[in-house]
Scaffold this active site. Structure first.
Site, short mmCIF file in Angstrom:
data_model
loop_
_atom_site.label_atom_id
_atom_site.label_comp_id
_atom_site.label_asym_id
_atom_site.label_seq_id
_atom_site.Cartn_x
_atom_site.Cartn_y
_atom_site.Cartn_z
N CYS A 93 1.02 -1.26 0.06
CA CYS A 93 -0.03 -0.17 0.09
C CYS A 93 0.84 1.33 -0.19
O CYS A 93 1.80 1.23 0.63
CB CYS A 93 -0.98 0.05 1.18
SG CYS A 93 -1.92 1.50 1.30
N HIS A 135 -8.65 -3.78 -2.62
CA HIS A 135 -7.73 -3.01 -1.82
C HIS A 135 -8.06 -1.48 -1.56
O HIS A 135 -8.10 -1.07 -0.85
CB HIS A 135 -6.19 -3.17 -2.20
CG HIS A 135 -5.30 -2.26 -1.55
ND1 HIS A 135 -4.26 -2.87 -0.86
CD2 HIS A 135 -5.17 -0.99 -1.51
CE1 HIS A 135 -3.61 -1.95 -0.09
NE2 HIS A 135 -4.19 -0.54 -0.66
N GLU A 136 -8.25 -1.21 -2.94
CA GLU A 136 -8.54 0.43 -3.09
C GLU A 136 -9.99 0.92 -2.66
O GLU A 136 -10.14 1.79 -1.92
CB GLU A 136 -8.64 1.11 -4.59
CG GLU A 136 -7.41 0.64 -5.19
CD GLU A 136 -6.06 1.39 -4.36
OE1 GLU A 136 -6.35 2.32 -3.66
OE2 GLU A 136 -4.99 0.87 -4.48
N HIS A 139 -10.19 1.12 1.04
CA HIS A 139 -9.92 2.51 1.57
C HIS A 139 -11.19 3.53 1.64
O HIS A 139 -11.02 4.40 2.69
CB HIS A 139 -8.71 3.17 0.46
CG HIS A 139 -7.66 2.88 0.60
ND1 HIS A 139 -6.67 3.10 1.92
CD2 HIS A 139 -6.52 2.01 -0.08
CE1 HIS A 139 -5.39 2.65 1.78
NE2 HIS A 139 -5.39 2.01 0.56
ZN LIG Z 1 -3.71 1.20 -0.18
#
Ligand SMILES: [Zn+2]
Length: 164
Positions: A93, A135-136, A139
């Site tokens: 990340c 993953h994004e 966020h």
């Molecule tokens: Zn990230």
């Protein structure tokens, strides 16, 4: 403009982001430009980085930017999973360069979103792109990959993934 990337531990990374509204169209252009500049600057420094989420530059909005074969803008994305198949991988990340974490992600995903022109789009994702956008997307809900570690021995310091 290259923006500061918020780092692991910054409370702003753990907030749930708000939807982008129609009134923010002009702001989105600025944010996307900053996300692009920041991603490219990170690549120059670390030789990695395929995508970035708005909250990583301190913008608490549901907005993702990815640059692979070309730039992609995801506004108000919705991620769903067509099946339950998952696999483990070592994730990284931009908010914690040098730290790797073993996580479990869905093999396949579907994403619905608005593009940079606020046109509705959909994409089917497999493998690399599937895990990247999970993953994004995390966020946007204030979830970091460290919080997805498969167990408490899954944090690895001092390696960089270089496969973008
Ligand atoms: Zn990230």
């Amino acid at each position: 403009m290259v923006r500061e990337i918020l780092k692991l531990g910054n409370p702003k990374l753990y907030e749930v982001c708000g939807e982008v509204t129609n009134e923010e169209r002009e702001m989105v252009k600025e944010w996307v430009k900053d996300l692009h500049d920041t991603l490219m600057d990170y690549r120059k420094t670390y030789g990695a980085g395929r995508a970035v989420a708005a909250p990583q530059i301190g913008v608490p909005k549901r907005l993702l930017y990815m640059y692979t074969d070309r730039p992609y803008v995801f506004i108000n994305p919705v991620l769903t999973f067509p099946d339950e198949e998952v696999y483990e991988l070592v994730d990284d990340c931009m908010s914690f360069p040098g730290l790797m974490v073993r996580v479990s992600r869905h093999r396949r995903a579907d994403i619905r979103y608005l593009d940079e022109n606020f046109e509705p789009r959909a994409m089917h994702l497999e493998g690399d792109l599937s895990e990247l956008l999970q993953h994004e997307y995390d966020h946007l809900d204030g979830i970091l990959a460290t919080m997805r570690a498969v167990d408490n021995k899954s944090l690895i310091l001092g390696q960089m993934k270089r496969d973008f």
